[in-house]
Write a protein that holds these residues in place. Sequence first.
Motif, PDB file in Angstrom:
ATOM      1  N   TYR A  34       0.848  -1.192   0.000  1.00 29.42           N
ATOM      2  CA  TYR A  34       0.000   0.000   0.000  1.00 29.42           C
ATOM      3  C   TYR A  34       0.883   1.240   0.000  1.00 29.42           C
ATOM      4  N   SER A  35       0.287   2.371  -0.360  1.00 32.03           N
ATOM      5  CA  SER A  35       0.985   3.654  -0.276  1.00 32.03           C
ATOM      6  C   SER A  35       1.536   3.853   1.134  1.00 32.03           C
ATOM      7  N   GLN A  36       2.831   4.092   1.215  1.00 29.58           N
ATOM      8  CA  GLN A  36       3.473   4.218   2.533  1.00 29.58           C
ATOM      9  C   GLN A  36       2.983   5.431   3.304  1.00 29.58           C
ATOM     10  N   ALA A  37       2.860   6.566   2.597  1.00 31.68           N
ATOM     11  CA  ALA A  37       2.465   7.802   3.280  1.00 31.68           C
ATOM     12  C   ALA A  37       1.064   7.653   3.879  1.00 31.68           C
ATOM     13  N   TYR A 225      -4.659   3.393  -3.691  1.00 31.79           N
ATOM     14  CA  TYR A 225      -3.962   3.114  -2.430  1.00 31.79           C
ATOM     15  C   TYR A 225      -2.811   2.124  -2.605  1.00 31.79           C
ATOM     16  N   PHE A 226      -2.674   1.535  -3.805  1.00 34.26           N
ATOM     17  CA  PHE A 226      -1.682   0.485  -4.028  1.00 34.26           C
ATOM     18  C   PHE A 226      -0.472   1.023  -4.779  1.00 34.26           C
TER      19      PHE A 226
ATOM     20  N   GLU B  68      -2.019  10.556  -9.664  1.00 35.85           N
ATOM     21  CA  GLU B  68      -1.488   9.577  -8.713  1.00 35.85           C
ATOM     22  C   GLU B  68      -0.206   8.971  -9.276  1.00 35.85           C
ATOM     23  N   LYS B  69       0.802   8.755  -8.422  1.00 33.99           N
ATOM     24  CA  LYS B  69       2.108   8.172  -8.761  1.00 33.99           C
ATOM     25  C   LYS B  69       3.024   9.102  -9.545  1.00 33.99           C
ATOM     26  N   GLU B  70       2.548  10.296  -9.878  1.00 30.88           N
ATOM     27  CA  GLU B  70       3.372  11.219 -10.638  1.00 30.88           C
ATOM     28  C   GLU B  70       4.526  11.722  -9.779  1.00 30.88           C
ATOM     29  N   PRO B  90       7.703   8.825   0.259  1.00 28.31           N
ATOM     30  CA  PRO B  90       9.144   8.957   0.475  1.00 28.31           C
ATOM     31  C   PRO B  90       9.942   9.094  -0.829  1.00 28.31           C
ATOM     32  N   ASP B  91       9.489   8.469  -1.922  1.00 32.80           N
ATOM     33  CA  ASP B  91      10.195   8.621  -3.206  1.00 32.80           C
ATOM     34  C   ASP B  91       9.722   9.846  -3.990  1.00 32.80           C
ATOM     35  N   HIS B  92       8.954  10.727  -3.320  1.00 34.29           N
ATOM     36  CA  HIS B  92       8.436  11.990  -3.864  1.00 34.29           C
ATOM     37  C   HIS B  92       7.252  11.821  -4.820  1.00 34.29           C
ATOM     38  N   SER B  93       6.838  10.586  -5.089  1.00 30.94           N
ATOM     39  CA  SER B  93       5.677  10.424  -5.968  1.00 30.94           C
ATOM     40  C   SER B  93       4.400  10.796  -5.219  1.00 30.94           C
ATOM     41  N   PHE B  94       3.363  11.162  -5.978  1.00 33.67           N
ATOM     42  CA  PHE B  94       2.090  11.570  -5.381  1.00 33.67           C
ATOM     43  C   PHE B  94       1.188  10.371  -5.108  1.00 33.67           C
ATOM     44  N   THR B  95       0.470  10.416  -4.004  1.00 32.85           N
ATOM     45  CA  THR B  95      -0.640   9.496  -3.753  1.00 32.85           C
ATOM     46  C   THR B  95      -1.900  10.340  -3.589  1.00 32.85           C
ATOM     47  N   LEU B  96      -2.987   9.894  -4.193  1.00 36.25           N
ATOM     48  CA  LEU B  96      -4.286  10.541  -3.980  1.00 36.25           C
ATOM     49  C   LEU B  96      -5.128   9.599  -3.135  1.00 36.25           C
TER      50      LEU B  96
END
Lengths: 281, 194
Positions: A34-37, A225-226, B68-70, B90-96
């Motif tokens: 899953y997304s770590q953040a 979320y993945f 997302e992931k950008e 942490p790798d600076h990519s975006f999560t929505l």
Amino acid sequence: MKRNQDEQLENQDIEIRLLIEAIFQKYGYDFRNYSQAHIKRRILNRFVLSGLKNISEMIHEALCNHKFVDQILMDLSITVTEMFRDPGFYKALREEILPILQTYPFIKIWHAGCSSGEEVYSMAIMLKEEGLYGKTQIYATDFNPLIIKQAKEGIYPMNRIKDFTLNYQKSGGKRAFSDYYTSNGESARLLESLKKNIVFATHNLVTDSVFAEVNLVVCRNVLIYFDRGLQDKVIGLFVDSLPGGGVLCLGSKENLQFSAHYAQFNPLIANEKIYIKKYPN
Amino acid sequence: MTGKRRYEAVVIGSSAGGLNALKTLFMGLDSGFRLPLIIVQHISPDSDNYLIHILNDLRKLRVKEADEKEIPMPGVAYIAPPNYHLLVEPDHSFTLTVDERVNYARPSIDVLFETAAEAYRHKLVGIILTGANSDGSKGLKRIKELGGLVIVQDPDTAEVDSMPRAAILATAVDHLLPLDEIATLLNKLEDEKK
């Protein structure tokens, strides 16, 4: 000072990874990709509420206290949804996709990651209004048994009904939304007849496999979320579930474009993220 | 540190009055400004992307919705989409995400700032602009704690001053400035690392 803080952050990240690993080893729920953040925010929220001294204490608690792990599973479930969420999507589904499904003798739909059921019942209402519900089987799945239980009940607080009604109207609903529920003033209970052709079941997209061939897969706001690898694995499940001409619906900010399986699909309604699986050559 | 790029990204939070504030800020940036800007502007859930169009029409930076992931690129401004939280990995990519609202807001400034603070640590610049609530002040505090640079629009110059005032109360800000001077400062940060 800075170094100290970097070390604290590093330790916290390790502890969170260990907690996630412990939940996987003990209970089989796999949040490792899953997304770590996102995971971190949810775990730290639970940590603050728990009153425990550190995340490592959460590991012990999660292993020994099933109520506590149930709470964490709820924290990591995506529970924010509504009936006819994104009305434009439901309008497109009603006007463009249901006419395709109508040509089939029997329709099977898989609603993957259905959470508390709002969007499944939205589908059921639409199918009823278009005269298709009688020949449809809906599989509604989520990894979390507590959420599936809620979904099966189909009872929602009255204070959410106003938004549901508005969405329903915007999505091209043909009747009064109040036709579909009974209210005791505090909560609205959806009609039993909407549940007739829905099977609610636990299914984990991360660890379980394909269980049926279906004509339509709806999986919205789950893949975001993945991580990419897990997204590809789950889209692979959908590829295996759909025959040529089968339809895949994703959330409005989800995209097949970067998936390893992109070549298997054509966009059908691009701005609503509705895709159709290509026929084999 | 010498000769090395100090800052790698700028996060900006704005609410009521934010459109005008962002326009003024963008107009003050040098053409060829290179730091990625990551922006949460509070916006109605069913809003279209007028904000992106308006900012793009200024022809200062390329402005787009955050996907997302950008991974944020130099010289591009990213806007959080309506009804989604924007997080930095942490790798600076975006999560929505579609998680519940934070401070009554989705997207929430705190969610962006707190995750970006951990991802970029001392290489982040955080800016709070005009707004009518207190979203963003926790996030700005976190940026400061982790060594980033924190800037707040001078409340006396803000269209709505509650958000800047809340931010000032929450943390010791590095710079309290009107919009045009924030732009000048950002341009200077650019120059310093060349």
